[in-house]
Design an enzyme around this catalytic site. Structure first.
Site, PDB file in Angstrom:
ATOM      1  N   ASP A   1       5.711   1.910   7.182  1.00  0.00           N
ATOM      2  CA  ASP A   1       4.437   1.225   6.910  1.00  0.00           C
ATOM      3  C   ASP A   1       3.704   2.051   5.859  1.00  0.00           C
ATOM      4  OD1 ASP A   1       1.904   0.129   6.908  1.00  0.00           O
ATOM      5  OD2 ASP A   1       1.426   0.700   8.964  1.00  0.00           O
TER       6      ASP A   1
ATOM      7  N   ASP B   1       3.905  -6.120   3.533  1.00  0.00           N
ATOM      8  CA  ASP B   1       3.643  -5.035   4.480  1.00  0.00           C
ATOM      9  C   ASP B   1       4.652  -5.128   5.626  1.00  0.00           C
ATOM     10  OD1 ASP B   1       2.290  -2.917   5.850  1.00  0.00           O
ATOM     11  OD2 ASP B   1       0.367  -3.617   5.108  1.00  0.00           O
TER      12      ASP B   1
ATOM     13  N   GLU C   1      -5.308   1.635   2.043  1.00  0.00           N
ATOM     14  CA  GLU C   1      -5.254   0.432   2.892  1.00  0.00           C
ATOM     15  C   GLU C   1      -5.572   0.768   4.347  1.00  0.00           C
ATOM     16  OE1 GLU C   1      -3.189  -2.589   5.567  1.00  0.00           O
ATOM     17  OE2 GLU C   1      -3.021  -0.425   5.471  1.00  0.00           O
ATOM     18  N   GLU C   2      -5.023   1.884   4.807  1.00  0.00           N
ATOM     19  CA  GLU C   2      -5.120   2.237   6.230  1.00  0.00           C
ATOM     20  C   GLU C   2      -6.548   2.569   6.668  1.00  0.00           C
ATOM     21  OE1 GLU C   2      -2.884   1.758   8.333  1.00  0.00           O
ATOM     22  OE2 GLU C   2      -0.909   1.929   7.395  1.00  0.00           O
TER      23      GLU C   2
ATOM     24  N   HIS D   1       0.804  -1.227   0.000  1.00  0.00           N
ATOM     25  CA  HIS D   1       0.000   0.000   0.000  1.00  0.00           C
ATOM     26  C   HIS D   1       0.839   1.279   0.000  1.00  0.00           C
ATOM     27  CE1 HIS D   1       0.018   0.972   4.449  1.00  0.00           C
ATOM     28  NE2 HIS D   1       0.094  -0.332   4.608  1.00  0.00           N
TER      29      HIS D   1
HETATM   30 CO    CO Z   1      -0.486   0.649   8.857  1.00  0.00          CO
HETATM   31 ZN    ZN Z   2       0.674  -1.260   6.379  1.00  0.00          ZN
END
Ligand code: CO
Ligand code: ZN
Length: 348
Positions: free
Chosen positions: A175, A227, A204-205, A62
């Protein structure tokens, strides 16, 4: 360019969920040369393809990072924000940030009372994000407007990647820019017989959204999300689980106690056997919290066999996330080697 330079460029870029533009442009410039095609779909996902046979394998990482969005400008020029993604509020206090406007980024700070004027009980209280404010140095709402700041402007933390010790790095948005960088490198280097789709997902988050729509359109025979995962090798962690920095990528067996992903056994076997064959260290993860794009992907259409390779990271969802570059390099190697053998594991 080496891995560290690539990671640095990606982590220092800014892009909250839905506003991944800067990261997207960087990624396109990094995969263009190797790809047979690169497209941006309606949601904003980047889909890079290397043509092979009729089997399709998808890698997903992501692009978005957690941040905030301006929701109100006070008369005296202070900004109120809403969180986009999962923050622990105390992480946010007194951070320097950027407010992104149409004309560029404006520096701000999350302000709060100094200890001198805090009451005893205030010192003990956790301050909620809704009670925090951003000071951009303006004296009035009008001045804020003149700066180009309005409701809906994205906000990200201001923190650049730095080396930490011999092999480690610290920064914001590791991340999942570490996953993005690993997918870029695997995409460039893998000798994959199947047609390879490298997907850099949006949002994604905030609910695995880009992964859901891109997996539907690609309809791959197998998918691997890349990830970061929660390392538990620092003081004060009391879980009966050990994920260490420097001991190799983590392979998800299940996450969110099975409510997220139960990794497809063939995909897990592919990853483990490839690691063993190539003497790549790895760790197995049975996670209770947190999940990844694979959760959305594996429930697409009639089901897509999916797994996750994670780079162990300390202090996730803070501006001081830490990973070990050895784990990063082993992740790239594991992905690249797995892609070369993946078709053998596609007989379901
Ligand atoms: Co995250
Ligand atoms: Zn992530």
């Amino acid at each position: 360019m080496d891995s560290l330079a690539l990671l640095e460029k990606l982590c220092n870029a800014h892009g909250i969920s839905g506003y991944e533009d800067e990261v997207r442009d960087l990624i396109i410039s990094e995969v263009e040369e190797t790809a047979d095609s690169v497209k941006v779909d309606r949601m904003g996902n980047v889909i890079a393809v290397r043509k092979g046979d009729e089997k399709k394998v998808m890698l997903a990482a992501h692009m978005d990072e957690i941040g905030f969005m301006v929701k109100h400008v006070e008369e005296k020029g202070f900004l109120r924000v809403t969180p986009i993604g999962g923050w622990f509020s105390q992480t946010v206090l007194n951070q320097r940030c950027f407010v992104h406007t149409r004309d560029g980024k404006i520096t701000g700070v999350f302000g709060c009372k100094p200890p001198h004027i805090m009451k005893e009980d205030e010192r003990k209280k956790v301050i909620k994000i809704e009670d925090m404010f951003i000071d951009v140095g303006a004296e009035s709402r009008e001045e804020v407007e003149e700066m180009g700041i309005e409701i809906g402007c994205p906000v990200t933390l201001d923190r650049e990647l730095a080396k930490l010790g011999k092999n480690r790095v610290t920064g914001k948005a590791i991340d999942d820019r570490a996953g993005v960088a690993a997918v870029i490198e695997a995409f460039r280097s893998a000798e994959c017989e199947a047609t390879l789709y490298a997907v850099f997902t949006v949002q994604e988050e905030v609910g695995l959204k880009g992964a859901r729509t891109s997996a539907f359109s690609i309809n791959p025979d197998m998918a691997i999300a890349v990830d970061v995962c929660v390392a538990t090798d620092f003081p004060g962690v009391n879980v009966n689980q050990e994920i260490n920095l420097g001991k190799g990528p983590a392979l998800t067996v299940v996450d969110a106690s099975g409510r997220g992903l139960i990794a497809h056994r063939s995909v897990l076997r592919l990853l483990r056997e490839t690691a063993e064959k190539n003497e790549i260290p790895y760790q197995l993860e049975v996670g209770e919290g947190g999940t990844t794009d694979a959760t959305a992907i594996h429930l697409t259409r009639e089901g897509i066999p999916s797994g996750v390779v994670s780079i162990p990271a300390r202090y996730i969802h803070t501006p001081v996330e830490v990973i070990d570059m050895k784990d990063y390099e082993n992740t790239v190697k594991l992905l690249s080697k797995s892609l070369e053998r993946c078709e053998k594991y596609m007989k379901f």
